[in-house]
Design a protein around this motif. Structure first.
Motif, mmCIF file in Angstrom:
data_model
loop_
_atom_site.group_PDB
_atom_site.id
_atom_site.type_symbol
_atom_site.label_atom_id
_atom_site.label_comp_id
_atom_site.label_asym_id
_atom_site.label_seq_id
_atom_site.Cartn_x
_atom_site.Cartn_y
_atom_site.Cartn_z
ATOM 1 N N CYS A 55 150.318 104.513 4.923
ATOM 2 C CA CYS A 55 150.469 104.004 6.281
ATOM 3 C C CYS A 55 150.159 105.140 7.253
ATOM 4 O O CYS A 55 150.747 106.225 7.154
ATOM 5 C CB CYS A 55 151.877 103.468 6.529
ATOM 6 S SG CYS A 55 152.067 102.681 8.154
ATOM 7 N N TYR A 61 151.614 110.552 8.808
ATOM 8 C CA TYR A 61 151.202 109.529 7.854
ATOM 9 C C TYR A 61 152.132 109.544 6.646
ATOM 10 O O TYR A 61 152.850 110.519 6.405
ATOM 11 C CB TYR A 61 149.746 109.712 7.411
ATOM 12 C CG TYR A 61 149.439 111.008 6.678
ATOM 13 C CD1 TYR A 61 149.796 111.188 5.335
ATOM 14 C CD2 TYR A 61 148.766 112.042 7.305
ATOM 15 C CE1 TYR A 61 149.510 112.365 4.655
ATOM 16 C CE2 TYR A 61 148.467 113.224 6.641
ATOM 17 C CZ TYR A 61 148.835 113.375 5.312
ATOM 18 O OH TYR A 61 148.550 114.534 4.642
ATOM 19 N N VAL A 121 154.914 100.530 4.139
ATOM 20 C CA VAL A 121 154.150 99.583 4.962
ATOM 21 C C VAL A 121 154.982 98.959 6.069
ATOM 22 O O VAL A 121 154.430 98.353 7.002
ATOM 23 C CB VAL A 121 153.501 98.489 4.086
ATOM 24 C CG1 VAL A 121 152.543 99.114 3.081
ATOM 25 C CG2 VAL A 121 154.542 97.633 3.379
ATOM 26 N N SER A 139 147.512 100.313 7.212
ATOM 27 C CA SER A 139 148.371 100.545 6.053
ATOM 28 C C SER A 139 147.757 99.814 4.864
ATOM 29 O O SER A 139 146.771 99.074 5.009
ATOM 30 C CB SER A 139 149.799 100.046 6.297
ATOM 31 O OG SER A 139 149.893 98.645 6.089
#
Length: 281
Positions: A55, A61, A121, A139
């Protein structure tokens, strides 16, 4: 505070996060995000990484990555380094894009792979950027849920296999599983010693690995382990294919990827064979 130990070995599973320098954004626009995923795909290919989930947020990230060859740090240098070059060149900047070292949590695959894949996610939902995981295009959710093309470097089969043998049914189960995760407690409540996500037995196994590495570091490389036999040798001597794989892997001369290529198995299948053998010892 001392830095947490970083343990690397073949088949390890990590939850990885890396944040922007001074918490600044690491993506200016979707072109940057697309470039990051391109670099990630190249790293997965070059270092044989298996990415189960990802994601991209605004200033950081999340990745859920398995390393069949035990090379996390090398791959991360490539990922963050190459993306930094792209970002600075495109935006005519210099200096760091990412803040210090990335953070890597060693994960018990059998217990927490599914939970972490869901947690990752759902990050944009928790941040109130979107109402549903399907509304965030950056994602792995859409690809895993059957709503977008699956990149070659993204492994969705392992996750989906937990929800059914038929792909359509498995995707339905995955979508329900993610939807039900919005109000679930954070998996980080089970985090141990800053770097382990697993039960006490898992932590003990990882600590033994650290102790073994400390001892081996004092022994000359040529004396650490006898040279491995050929894979044909292990195949002839073993009573079954799985026994041959276990013996060859225990020799230390072969990676999971190499064993998979020889025995014509996906590396994840090889990983399960080896893991079951370790659980019996």
């Amino acid at each position: 505070m001392a830095r947490p130990l970083r343990l690397e070995f073949a088949g390890a599973l990590y939850h990885i996060t890396s944040r922007g320098d001074r918490r600044e954004d690491i993506y200016e626009d979707d072109a940057d995000r697309a470039e990051f995923l391109c670099v990630l795909g190249e790293v997965c290919d070059q270092y044989h990484w298996v990415c189960h989930a990802y994601c991209l947020m605004s200033n950081h990230y999340h990745l859920l990555v398995e390393t069949p060859d035990g090379n996390l740090s090398r791959g991360m240098r490539q990922l963050n380094g190459v993306y930094t070059q792209h970002f600075n060149r495109r935006h005519r900047r210099v200096g760091h894009v990412f803040q210090g070292r990335y953070k890597a949590i060693l994960v018990d695959k059998d217990e927490y792979l599914l939970e972490l894949a869901r947690y990752i996610v759902l990050n944009p939902v928790r941040a109130q950027m979107v109402r549903s995981a399907k509304d965030w295009g950056w994602s792995s959710y859409r690809a895993t849920a059957g709503q977008a093309r699956v990149p070659e470097w993204l492994q969705t089969e392992w996750l989906l296999a937990a929800f059914g043998r038929r792909k359509g049914k498995a995707m339905d189960g995955y979508r329900r599983f993610v939807a039900e995760g919005k109000n679930q407690p954070s998996p980080w409540q089970a985090l141990r010693n800053q770097v382990y996500l697993g039960d006490e037995r898992f932590v003990e196994r990882m600590q033994r690995r650290i102790d073994e590495e400390k001892v081996l570091s004092e022994i000359p490389m040529t004396q650490r382990r006898p040279q491995a036999k050929t894979l044909a040798y292990y195949e002839r001597r073993a009573g079954s294919r799985d026994e041959a794989i276990i013996s060859a892997y225990a020799s230390g001369g072969y990676t999971l990827t190499e064993l998979g290529e020889y025995f014509e198995l996906h590396y994840s299948r090889v990983s399960r064979i080896v893991s079951r053998a370790k659980g019996k010892t």
